[in-house]
Design a protein around this motif. Structure first.
Motif, PDB file in Angstrom:
ATOM      1  N   LEU A 156      34.093 -18.103  15.993  1.00  0.00           N
ATOM      2  CA  LEU A 156      34.919 -19.107  14.885  1.00  0.00           C
ATOM      3  C   LEU A 156      35.978 -17.558  15.264  1.00  0.00           C
ATOM      4  O   LEU A 156      38.148 -17.571  15.347  1.00  0.00           O
ATOM      5  CB  LEU A 156      34.714 -18.712  14.103  1.00  0.00           C
ATOM      6  CG  LEU A 156      33.974 -19.629  13.196  1.00  0.00           C
ATOM      7  CD1 LEU A 156      34.097 -19.607  11.967  1.00  0.00           C
ATOM      8  CD2 LEU A 156      35.104 -20.955  14.189  1.00  0.00           C
ATOM      9  N   THR A 195      39.626 -16.105   7.999  1.00  0.00           N
ATOM     10  CA  THR A 195      39.680 -17.097   9.433  1.00  0.00           C
ATOM     11  C   THR A 195      39.948 -17.696   9.775  1.00  0.00           C
ATOM     12  O   THR A 195      40.966 -19.177  10.363  1.00  0.00           O
ATOM     13  CB  THR A 195      39.025 -17.181  10.351  1.00  0.00           C
ATOM     14  OG1 THR A 195      38.510 -14.685  10.893  1.00  0.00           O
ATOM     15  CG2 THR A 195      38.788 -16.743  11.230  1.00  0.00           C
ATOM     16  N   ASP A 198      43.640 -18.978   8.917  1.00  0.00           N
ATOM     17  CA  ASP A 198      44.802 -17.736  10.425  1.00  0.00           C
ATOM     18  C   ASP A 198      44.224 -19.469  10.955  1.00  0.00           C
ATOM     19  O   ASP A 198      45.653 -19.924  11.936  1.00  0.00           O
ATOM     20  CB  ASP A 198      44.234 -17.178  10.518  1.00  0.00           C
ATOM     21  CG  ASP A 198      44.695 -15.683  10.110  1.00  0.00           C
ATOM     22  OD1 ASP A 198      45.111 -15.687   8.430  1.00  0.00           O
ATOM     23  OD2 ASP A 198      43.933 -14.833  10.011  1.00  0.00           O
ATOM     24  N   ASN A 199      43.329 -19.434  10.634  1.00  0.00           N
ATOM     25  CA  ASN A 199      43.100 -21.041  12.161  1.00  0.00           C
ATOM     26  C   ASN A 199      43.475 -22.058  11.441  1.00  0.00           C
ATOM     27  O   ASN A 199      43.653 -23.772  12.071  1.00  0.00           O
ATOM     28  CB  ASN A 199      41.930 -21.176  12.158  1.00  0.00           C
ATOM     29  CG  ASN A 199      41.173 -20.360  13.400  1.00  0.00           C
ATOM     30  OD1 ASN A 199      42.189 -19.722  13.078  1.00  0.00           O
ATOM     31  ND2 ASN A 199      39.340 -20.169  13.104  1.00  0.00           N
ATOM     32  N   TRP A 201      42.541 -24.146   8.854  1.00  0.00           N
ATOM     33  CA  TRP A 201      41.732 -25.145   8.419  1.00  0.00           C
ATOM     34  C   TRP A 201      42.036 -24.310   6.604  1.00  0.00           C
ATOM     35  O   TRP A 201      41.880 -26.097   6.151  1.00  0.00           O
ATOM     36  CB  TRP A 201      40.412 -24.573   8.271  1.00  0.00           C
ATOM     37  CG  TRP A 201      39.882 -24.161   9.582  1.00  0.00           C
ATOM     38  CD1 TRP A 201      41.069 -24.596  10.751  1.00  0.00           C
ATOM     39  CD2 TRP A 201      38.998 -24.863  10.103  1.00  0.00           C
ATOM     40  NE1 TRP A 201      39.926 -24.517  11.802  1.00  0.00           N
ATOM     41  CE2 TRP A 201      38.514 -24.162  11.505  1.00  0.00           C
ATOM     42  CE3 TRP A 201      37.409 -24.247   9.604  1.00  0.00           C
ATOM     43  CZ2 TRP A 201      37.887 -24.501  13.084  1.00  0.00           C
ATOM     44  CZ3 TRP A 201      35.986 -24.479  10.511  1.00  0.00           C
ATOM     45  CH2 TRP A 201      36.425 -24.812  11.982  1.00  0.00           C
ATOM     46  N   GLN A 220      37.879 -30.299  10.987  1.00  0.00           N
ATOM     47  CA  GLN A 220      37.176 -29.229  12.129  1.00  0.00           C
ATOM     48  C   GLN A 220      35.635 -28.190  11.287  1.00  0.00           C
ATOM     49  O   GLN A 220      35.179 -28.133  11.691  1.00  0.00           O
ATOM     50  CB  GLN A 220      37.655 -27.465  12.099  1.00  0.00           C
ATOM     51  CG  GLN A 220      39.104 -27.625  12.868  1.00  0.00           C
ATOM     52  CD  GLN A 220      38.323 -27.703  14.330  1.00  0.00           C
ATOM     53  OE1 GLN A 220      37.495 -27.617  15.046  1.00  0.00           O
ATOM     54  NE2 GLN A 220      39.188 -29.215  15.024  1.00  0.00           N
TER      55      GLN A 220
END
Length: 235
Positions: A156, A195, A198-199, A201, A220
């Motif tokens: 990740l 994270t 940032d991704n 999700w 995801q």
């Protein structure tokens, strides 16, 4: 050293309803001005100023000056953990409650607990991390990250080896006050949530503790951890 007077003083500070409301308004890790905290507590600006001074003196808050403005935040993550644990204890007492409003239901689904993910989604993710052998319950409210867990977080974009341990290591068990089960906290919990944001999700609300799982996020989460949207109970 006799810590009883400090315990009593801290309990006294939190026991006041207005001060408790201010502290909970800061539980997502943001810094807020006195005016917003006064609104959250339902008190006047003058009364809020008095309460904030007491919370600062008691070590529960810190303040940051930006020009003419002063912004208040919780002193540290330990204060946030204390509030979450107290909310859990208080919730065990049966009380008459109004039906949950939309905001309350949203916060139960997913919210910030200081700097990490809480609520139904946070608990479901943590359970899957344990079931898949990425995390293991340790002593002193710690989570141990397994070798396969290190690989999972690495995929990740999280380098577990670079995280700076806190009082309970890099991963801590935090008891969720709405779900009565643990979610992932500590440096790893904070990095994990940032994270996922940032991704793309997760998406944090700019005005509350609420966190929204995006359509990409649900896809995801199911692909990587088997977490389905059905974990959300709107009742």
């Amino acid at each position: 050293m006799d810590v009883q007077p400090k315990v009593a003083a801290t309990a006294f500070l939190i026991a006041d309803a207005a001060r408790a409301a201010m502290l909970m308004a800061l539980a997502d890790g943001r810094a807020l001005p006195a005016g917003e905290l006064a609104y959250a507590a339902g008190v006047t600006a003058q009364t809020a100023s008095s309460h904030l001074a007491k919370l600062l003196d008691g070590g529960l808050l810190s303040v940051e000056k930006e020009g003419r403005h002063r912004y208040y935040r919780l002193a540290d993550a330990q204060v946030a953990a204390l509030l979450e644990n107290l909310a859990t204890i208080a919730a065990r007492t049966p009380v008459r409650r109004k039906p949950h409003g939309r905001e309350a239901r949203t916060l139960r689904v997913a919210r910030c607990c200081y700097d990490h993910l809480a609520g139904q989604v946070g608990v479901a993710i943590t359970q899957q991390l344990m079931e898949r052998g990425f995390l293991a319950a340790g002593s002193d409210k710690r989570f141990e990250v397994t070798p396969t867990g290190t690989q999972f977080f690495g995929d990740l974009g999280i380098d577990v080896a670079t995280l700076r341990p806190g009082k309970h290591g890099i991963a801590r068990q935090c008891l969720d006050w709405t779900e009565r089960q643990h979610h992932l906290a500590g440096p790893l919990g904070a990095k994990f949530m940032s994270t996922l944001c940032d991704n793309g999700w997760l998406m944090r609300s700019p005005s509350s503790r609420a966190v929204q799982v995006t359509p990409r996020g649900w896809a995801q989460l199911y692909e990587t951890l088997g977490v389905r949207m059905s974990v959300v109970d709107e009742a």
